[in-house]
Design a protein around this motif. Structure first.
Motif, PDB file in Angstrom:
ATOM      1  N   SER A 174      10.212   7.975 -12.622  1.00 19.24           N
ATOM      2  CA  SER A 174       9.103   8.915 -12.587  1.00 19.24           C
ATOM      3  C   SER A 174       7.790   8.172 -12.400  1.00 19.24           C
ATOM      4  CB  SER A 174       9.071   9.747 -13.871  1.00 19.24           C
ATOM      5  OG  SER A 174       9.001   8.906 -14.995  1.00 19.24           O
ATOM      6  N   GLY A 175       6.743   8.936 -12.129  1.00 15.88           N
ATOM      7  CA  GLY A 175       5.418   8.371 -11.931  1.00 15.88           C
ATOM      8  C   GLY A 175       4.378   9.470 -11.922  1.00 15.88           C
ATOM      9  N   GLY A 176       3.161   9.094 -11.655  1.00 20.51           N
ATOM     10  CA  GLY A 176       2.074  10.059 -11.636  1.00 20.51           C
ATOM     11  C   GLY A 176       0.994   9.660 -10.656  1.00 20.51           C
ATOM     12  N   VAL A 177       0.245  10.653 -10.200  1.00 23.57           N
ATOM     13  CA  VAL A 177      -0.896  10.435  -9.322  1.00 23.57           C
ATOM     14  C   VAL A 177      -2.085  11.125  -9.986  1.00 23.57           C
ATOM     15  CG1 VAL A 177      -1.888  10.828  -7.037  1.00 23.57           C
ATOM     16  CG2 VAL A 177       0.565  10.410  -7.270  1.00 23.57           C
ATOM     17  N   THR A 178      -3.132  10.353 -10.271  1.00 21.51           N
ATOM     18  CA  THR A 178      -4.332  10.900 -10.887  1.00 21.51           C
ATOM     19  C   THR A 178      -5.435  10.951  -9.842  1.00 21.51           C
ATOM     20  OG1 THR A 178      -3.699   9.937 -12.998  1.00 21.51           O
ATOM     21  CG2 THR A 178      -5.997  10.609 -12.763  1.00 21.51           C
ATOM     22  N   MET A 179      -6.074  12.115  -9.717  1.00 21.92           N
ATOM     23  CA  MET A 179      -7.152  12.306  -8.755  1.00 21.92           C
ATOM     24  C   MET A 179      -8.480  12.230  -9.493  1.00 21.92           C
ATOM     25  SD  MET A 179      -5.250  15.483  -6.920  1.00 21.92           S
ATOM     26  CE  MET A 179      -4.405  15.932  -8.438  1.00 21.92           C
ATOM     27  N   ASN A 180      -9.433  11.466  -8.963  1.00 17.27           N
ATOM     28  CA  ASN A 180     -10.725  11.334  -9.615  1.00 17.27           C
ATOM     29  C   ASN A 180     -11.532  12.624  -9.554  1.00 17.27           C
ATOM     30  OD1 ASN A 180     -10.092   8.739 -10.278  1.00 17.27           O
ATOM     31  ND2 ASN A 180     -11.069   7.875  -8.470  1.00 17.27           N
ATOM     32  N   LYS A 181     -11.422  13.347  -8.457  1.00 18.29           N
ATOM     33  CA  LYS A 181     -12.038  14.671  -8.346  1.00 18.29           C
ATOM     34  C   LYS A 181     -11.282  15.454  -7.290  1.00 18.29           C
ATOM     35  CE  LYS A 181     -15.532  12.938  -5.181  1.00 18.29           C
ATOM     36  NZ  LYS A 181     -16.931  12.841  -4.863  1.00 18.29           N
ATOM     37  N   ASN A 182     -11.294  16.767  -7.435  1.00 17.31           N
ATOM     38  CA  ASN A 182     -10.630  17.594  -6.440  1.00 17.31           C
ATOM     39  C   ASN A 182     -11.182  19.003  -6.503  1.00 17.31           C
ATOM     40  OD1 ASN A 182      -8.836  19.540  -7.924  1.00 17.31           O
ATOM     41  ND2 ASN A 182      -8.043  17.665  -8.799  1.00 17.31           N
ATOM     42  N   THR A 192      -5.366   7.274  -8.341  1.00 23.33           N
ATOM     43  CA  THR A 192      -4.664   6.191  -9.028  1.00 23.33           C
ATOM     44  C   THR A 192      -3.194   6.573  -9.075  1.00 23.33           C
ATOM     45  OG1 THR A 192      -6.587   5.711 -10.405  1.00 23.33           O
ATOM     46  CG2 THR A 192      -4.464   4.877 -11.174  1.00 23.33           C
ATOM     47  N   VAL A 193      -2.320   5.701  -8.573  1.00 22.80           N
ATOM     48  CA  VAL A 193      -0.878   5.949  -8.563  1.00 22.80           C
ATOM     49  C   VAL A 193      -0.265   5.082  -9.655  1.00 22.80           C
ATOM     50  CG1 VAL A 193       1.239   5.881  -7.206  1.00 22.80           C
ATOM     51  CG2 VAL A 193      -0.933   6.435  -6.102  1.00 22.80           C
ATOM     52  N   ARG A 194       0.509   5.714 -10.514  1.00 20.65           N
ATOM     53  CA  ARG A 194       1.103   5.045 -11.667  1.00 20.65           C
ATOM     54  C   ARG A 194       2.619   5.217 -11.621  1.00 20.65           C
ATOM     55  NH1 ARG A 194      -1.631   3.741 -16.570  1.00 20.65           N
ATOM     56  NH2 ARG A 194      -3.489   4.752 -15.832  1.00 20.65           N
ATOM     57  N   SER A 195       3.338   4.159 -11.998  1.00 18.07           N
ATOM     58  CA  SER A 195       4.793   4.218 -12.078  1.00 18.07           C
ATOM     59  C   SER A 195       5.223   4.099 -13.534  1.00 18.07           C
ATOM     60  CB  SER A 195       5.419   3.088 -11.271  1.00 18.07           C
ATOM     61  OG  SER A 195       6.823   3.082 -11.460  1.00 18.07           O
ATOM     62  N   GLU A 226       2.608   1.653 -15.210  1.00 15.37           N
ATOM     63  CA  GLU A 226       1.985   0.530 -14.531  1.00 15.37           C
ATOM     64  C   GLU A 226       1.246   1.069 -13.317  1.00 15.37           C
ATOM     65  OE1 GLU A 226       3.486  -3.279 -11.896  1.00 15.37           O
ATOM     66  OE2 GLU A 226       4.900  -2.246 -13.187  1.00 15.37           O
ATOM     67  N   ILE A 227       0.002   0.689 -13.165  1.00 16.73           N
ATOM     68  CA  ILE A 227      -0.773   1.115 -12.002  1.00 16.73           C
ATOM     69  C   ILE A 227      -0.275   0.322 -10.801  1.00 16.73           C
ATOM     70  CG2 ILE A 227      -3.050   1.158 -10.932  1.00 16.73           C
ATOM     71  CD1 ILE A 227      -4.222   1.544 -13.730  1.00 16.73           C
ATOM     72  N   ILE A 228       0.189   1.058  -9.776  1.00 13.36           N
ATOM     73  CA  ILE A 228       0.683   0.382  -8.577  1.00 13.36           C
ATOM     74  C   ILE A 228      -0.288   0.498  -7.407  1.00 13.36           C
ATOM     75  CG2 ILE A 228       3.105   0.497  -9.213  1.00 13.36           C
ATOM     76  CD1 ILE A 228       3.415   2.905  -7.404  1.00 13.36           C
ATOM     77  N   TYR A 229      -1.237   1.436  -7.497  1.00 13.03           N
ATOM     78  CA  TYR A 229      -2.254   1.566  -6.459  1.00 13.03           C
ATOM     79  C   TYR A 229      -3.459   2.296  -7.046  1.00 13.03           C
ATOM     80  CZ  TYR A 229      -4.675   2.913  -2.222  1.00 13.03           C
ATOM     81  OH  TYR A 229      -5.629   3.072  -1.257  1.00 13.03           O
ATOM     82  N   VAL A 256       4.874   6.636  -3.464  1.00 15.86           N
ATOM     83  CA  VAL A 256       5.484   6.512  -4.795  1.00 15.86           C
ATOM     84  C   VAL A 256       6.893   5.963  -4.631  1.00 15.86           C
ATOM     85  CG1 VAL A 256       4.127   8.384  -5.807  1.00 15.86           C
ATOM     86  CG2 VAL A 256       6.339   8.903  -4.781  1.00 15.86           C
ATOM     87  N   GLY A 257       7.469   5.498  -5.721  1.00 19.39           N
ATOM     88  CA  GLY A 257       8.841   5.011  -5.649  1.00 19.39           C
ATOM     89  C   GLY A 257       9.161   4.093  -6.792  1.00 19.39           C
ATOM     90  N   GLY A 258      10.335   3.495  -6.698  1.00 16.18           N
ATOM     91  CA  GLY A 258      10.768   2.562  -7.723  1.00 16.18           C
ATOM     92  C   GLY A 258      12.263   2.330  -7.656  1.00 16.18           C
ATOM     93  N   MET A 259      12.703   1.427  -8.502  1.00 13.57           N
ATOM     94  CA  MET A 259      14.119   1.077  -8.594  1.00 13.57           C
ATOM     95  C   MET A 259      14.732   1.798  -9.782  1.00 13.57           C
ATOM     96  SD  MET A 259      14.633  -1.115  -6.133  1.00 13.57           S
ATOM     97  CE  MET A 259      16.135  -1.928  -6.571  1.00 13.57           C
ATOM     98  N   GLY A 260      15.940   2.298  -9.603  1.00 17.48           N
ATOM     99  CA  GLY A 260      16.652   2.981 -10.670  1.00 17.48           C
ATOM    100  C   GLY A 260      18.000   2.335 -10.927  1.00 17.48           C
TER     101      GLY A 260
END
Length: 184
Positions: free
Chosen positions: A144-152, A49-52, A40-43, A133-137
């Motif tokens: 877990s989650g991920g961060v996608t960078m558009n360019k770097n 783009t931050v995904r959980s 789920e995209i959270i930001y 980042v974060g979440g409930m366990g």
């Protein structure tokens, strides 16, 4: 006979050298495919783009068993992409494309918990970016989650954070859980 045996030996030797590369590519492809299907995209903004992925065990297992997720204990002062200590286990792994960084946390608690953390992105160009980042366990689960960078331009990512359990215990990520990512 030598003309047949020698090429066969060289072929087998080259396969042994190439196999770890192919297994790493397979692990990266599996991680990328799971990340596209789930989460789920959270930001989201122009840069990241931050995904959980929540407590999806399939994704967290891929992150924990990734060949780049080297496990160490808290007594080693070096930087590694995965660490296990009294607070549990945390991992951060960069994809081969250089566009994504995946993290996973499993606190050493039997209670439900809330993890609050930051993936600190530090680019070789000097630009800095922090992704919350974060979440409930649930009981003994992994989030877990991920961060996608558009360019770097390449750089490194560090995972920091703390899990807060219902019994008021705190479990912090050990310092030094870091991975590098290449330019895309």
């Amino acid at each position: 006979m030598k003309k047949i045996v020698l090429p066969i030996v060289f072929m087998l030797f080259s396969l042994v050298l190439a196999t770890p590369t192919f297994s790493s590519e397979k692990d990266d492809q599996e991680l990328e495919e799971l990340a596209q299907q789930k989460g789920e995209i959270i930001y989201m903004d122009d840069e990241i783009t931050v995904r959980s992925f929540g407590n999806d065990t399939e994704i967290s297992d891929v992150i924990f068993t990734h060949p780049n997720s080297v496990v160490v204990n808290e007594n080693n002062p070096m930087l590694y992409s995965s660490a296990t200590g009294p607070g549990g286990r945390a991992s951060i792994v960069a994809s081969d494309t250089g566009r994504s960084v995946y993290w996973s946390v499993k606190p050493a608690t039997a209670w439900p918990y809330n993890f609050k953390g930051i993936v600190k992105l530090r680019y070789h160009s000097g630009f800095k970016r922090d992704a919350p980042v974060g979440g409930m366990g649930a009981l003994g689960s992994t989030i877990s989650g991920g961060v996608t960078m558009n360019k770097n331009n390449g750089g490194y990512a560090t995972l920091i954070g703390t899990a807060y359990a219902l019994n008021k215990s705190r479990f912090s990520v050990l310092p030094g859980v870091t991975t590098s990512f290449r330019p895309n």
